[in-house]
Design a protein around this motif. Structure first.
Motif, PDB file in Angstrom:
ATOM      1  N   MET A  19       0.830  -1.206   0.000  1.00 50.40           N
ATOM      2  CA  MET A  19       0.000   0.000   0.000  1.00 50.40           C
ATOM      3  C   MET A  19       0.868   1.261   0.000  1.00 50.40           C
ATOM      4  SD  MET A  19      -3.037  -1.005  -0.183  1.00 50.40           S
ATOM      5  CE  MET A  19      -4.417  -0.142   0.509  1.00 50.40           C
ATOM      6  N   VAL A  20       1.983   1.238   0.743  1.00 51.85           N
ATOM      7  CA  VAL A  20       2.879   2.395   0.754  1.00 51.85           C
ATOM      8  C   VAL A  20       3.328   2.710  -0.671  1.00 51.85           C
ATOM      9  CG1 VAL A  20       5.159   3.216   1.453  1.00 51.85           C
ATOM     10  CG2 VAL A  20       3.723   2.025   3.094  1.00 51.85           C
ATOM     11  N   LEU A  27       0.524  11.147   1.914  1.00 50.25           N
ATOM     12  CA  LEU A  27       0.053  11.070   3.304  1.00 50.25           C
ATOM     13  C   LEU A  27      -0.515   9.680   3.600  1.00 50.25           C
ATOM     14  CD1 LEU A  27      -0.011  12.789   5.755  1.00 50.25           C
ATOM     15  CD2 LEU A  27      -2.285  13.563   5.148  1.00 50.25           C
ATOM     16  N   ALA A  28      -1.269   9.122   2.643  1.00 48.68           N
ATOM     17  CA  ALA A  28      -1.780   7.754   2.804  1.00 48.68           C
ATOM     18  C   ALA A  28      -0.613   6.771   2.919  1.00 48.68           C
ATOM     19  CB  ALA A  28      -2.672   7.391   1.626  1.00 48.68           C
ATOM     20  N   SER A  29       0.410   6.994   2.075  1.00 53.06           N
ATOM     21  CA  SER A  29       1.589   6.141   2.140  1.00 53.06           C
ATOM     22  C   SER A  29       2.228   6.188   3.516  1.00 53.06           C
ATOM     23  CB  SER A  29       2.618   6.582   1.100  1.00 53.06           C
ATOM     24  OG  SER A  29       2.165   6.289  -0.181  1.00 53.06           O
ATOM     25  N   ALA A  30       2.341   7.397   4.076  1.00 56.71           N
ATOM     26  CA  ALA A  30       2.990   7.545   5.382  1.00 56.71           C
ATOM     27  C   ALA A  30       2.220   6.789   6.461  1.00 56.71           C
ATOM     28  CB  ALA A  30       3.110   9.020   5.745  1.00 56.71           C
ATOM     29  N   LEU A  31       0.881   6.838   6.392  1.00 53.27           N
ATOM     30  CA  LEU A  31       0.086   6.137   7.407  1.00 53.27           C
ATOM     31  C   LEU A  31       0.240   4.625   7.255  1.00 53.27           C
ATOM     32  CD1 LEU A  31      -3.046   8.441   7.484  1.00 53.27           C
ATOM     33  CD2 LEU A  31      -1.141   8.338   9.075  1.00 53.27           C
ATOM     34  N   PHE A  68       8.224  12.589   8.275  1.00 54.03           N
ATOM     35  CA  PHE A  68       7.658  12.495   6.930  1.00 54.03           C
ATOM     36  C   PHE A  68       6.333  13.267   6.849  1.00 54.03           C
ATOM     37  CE2 PHE A  68      10.444   8.892   5.864  1.00 54.03           C
ATOM     38  CZ  PHE A  68      10.670   9.174   4.542  1.00 54.03           C
ATOM     39  N   ILE A  69       5.458  13.007   7.840  1.00 52.62           N
ATOM     40  CA  ILE A  69       4.143  13.660   7.802  1.00 52.62           C
ATOM     41  C   ILE A  69       4.293  15.171   7.929  1.00 52.62           C
ATOM     42  CG2 ILE A  69       1.963  13.845   9.058  1.00 52.62           C
ATOM     43  CD1 ILE A  69       2.208  10.867   9.668  1.00 52.62           C
ATOM     44  N   PHE A  70       5.227  15.608   8.775  1.00 50.15           N
ATOM     45  CA  PHE A  70       5.507  17.041   8.895  1.00 50.15           C
ATOM     46  C   PHE A  70       5.860  17.629   7.534  1.00 50.15           C
ATOM     47  CE2 PHE A  70       6.331  19.405  12.923  1.00 50.15           C
ATOM     48  CZ  PHE A  70       5.536  18.627  13.725  1.00 50.15           C
TER      49      PHE A  70
ATOM     50  N   ALA B  28       8.841  11.949  -4.994  1.00 51.78           N
ATOM     51  CA  ALA B  28      10.082  11.820  -4.224  1.00 51.78           C
ATOM     52  C   ALA B  28       9.822  11.398  -2.779  1.00 51.78           C
ATOM     53  CB  ALA B  28      10.845  13.142  -4.261  1.00 51.78           C
ATOM     54  N   LEU B  29       8.691  11.844  -2.209  1.00 55.70           N
ATOM     55  CA  LEU B  29       8.385  11.462  -0.824  1.00 55.70           C
ATOM     56  C   LEU B  29       8.173   9.959  -0.705  1.00 55.70           C
ATOM     57  CD1 LEU B  29       5.976  14.354   0.081  1.00 55.70           C
ATOM     58  CD2 LEU B  29       7.924  13.687   1.436  1.00 55.70           C
ATOM     59  N   ILE B  30       7.451   9.378  -1.675  1.00 59.05           N
ATOM     60  CA  ILE B  30       7.172   7.949  -1.616  1.00 59.05           C
ATOM     61  C   ILE B  30       8.446   7.162  -1.883  1.00 59.05           C
ATOM     62  CG2 ILE B  30       5.897   6.119  -2.772  1.00 59.05           C
ATOM     63  CD1 ILE B  30       3.572   8.107  -2.964  1.00 59.05           C
TER      64      ILE B  30
END
Lengths: 162, 100
Positions: A19-20, A27-31, A68-70, B28-30
């Motif tokens: 899912m990431v 943001l979904a990836s981070a969660l 990351f979320i920040f 880039a974040l992912i």
């Protein structure tokens, strides 16, 4: 008991990491990354590595993903300006190559053929702490220099004017 | 007690998923998050083999990997902020100034 828990948490880790990689919004990836990291921490507990499991939750899920979320919220790319991604050409090949990589890893892991042995005290706070402050003292101290360099580097890079 | 090859297989799967994310995504974040998954996959292998051998070295190395991962995330995200401030994009295909 261990095989059942391994399958459950292993499946959560694999599903979460898929899912990431596939979510469109970071943001979904981070969660989902938090979910994956918690599942991996549970796997560490299964291997009696309690100290590492705690560090995993505190440092990874608590600090790295929050960072990351920040950043995701700080730069706040609007939905319409997220890169458009389609599974074509080279990138489709990349997925196939990654599949082959997994297959190769599976074959190597099978060849290992390690029989299970009762785990000695290899992951408790006491064992890891003793090793860190005796045999690996130099590496441990160098780690602090690395973190200091990272802090200074991050500030120097992200600050508008120093 | 399970044999560690199952953990090694899981580690390989997670690493493969991470590689796919790094190679196939544009955001880039992912990509940075996929790198974190890859580092975590390596940690699973370290812990599994360390506990199989009853040796604490695996745990110590996993600890070092986590330190490096934290430093990498901090510096990587700082670079990303600087790039976004300059270019207003996090699409890596548009960041090709260094490409010959």
């Amino acid at each position: 008991m261990e095989p059942i828990l391994f399958i459950v948490f292993g499946a959560i880790a694999v599903g979460g990491s898929i899912m990431v990689v596939t979510r469109r919004h970071p943001l979904a990836s981070a969660l989902y990354l938090i979910l994956t990291l918690f599942a991996v921490a549970a796997l560490f507990v299964l291997r009696q590595a309690h100290f590492l499991a705690a560090i995993q939750v505190i440092v990874y899920a608590g600090a790295v993903v929050v960072l990351f979320i920040f950043v995701i919220m700080l730069i706040n790319v609007p939905e319409s300006r997220l890169p458009v991604e389609r599974l074509t050409g080279v990138r489709f090949l990349a997925v196939i190559v990654a599949g082959l990589l997994i297959l190769e890893g599976a074959l190597v892991a099978r060849r290992f053929g390690l029989a299970g042995t009762p785990a000695a005290d290899s992951g408790s706070v006491e064992a890891v702490g003793r090793a860190l402050f005796t045999d690996y003292l130099l590496a441990f101290e160098v780690t602090s220099v690395l973190l200091l360099a990272a802090v200074i580097g991050a500030i120097a890079l992200a600050k508008k004017k120093i | 007690m399970m044999e560690p090859s199952a953990y090694l297989l899981l580690s390989g799967i997670l690493f493969g998923i991470g590689v796919t994310g790094v190679v196939a995504r544009k955001n880039a974040l992912i990509i940075l998050m996929s790198v974190e998954i890859m580092l975590n996959a390596v940690n699973v292998a370290f812990i599994a083999i360390g506990s199989y051998l009853g040796d604490v070295t695996g745990g110590v190395f996993a600890f070092m990997v986590m330190t490096v991962a934290a430093a990498e995330a901090a510096v990587g995200l700082a670079i990303l902020i600087a790039i976004y401030r300059l270019k207003e994009t996090i699409d890596i295909t548009e960041l090709s100034v260094l490409k010959w």
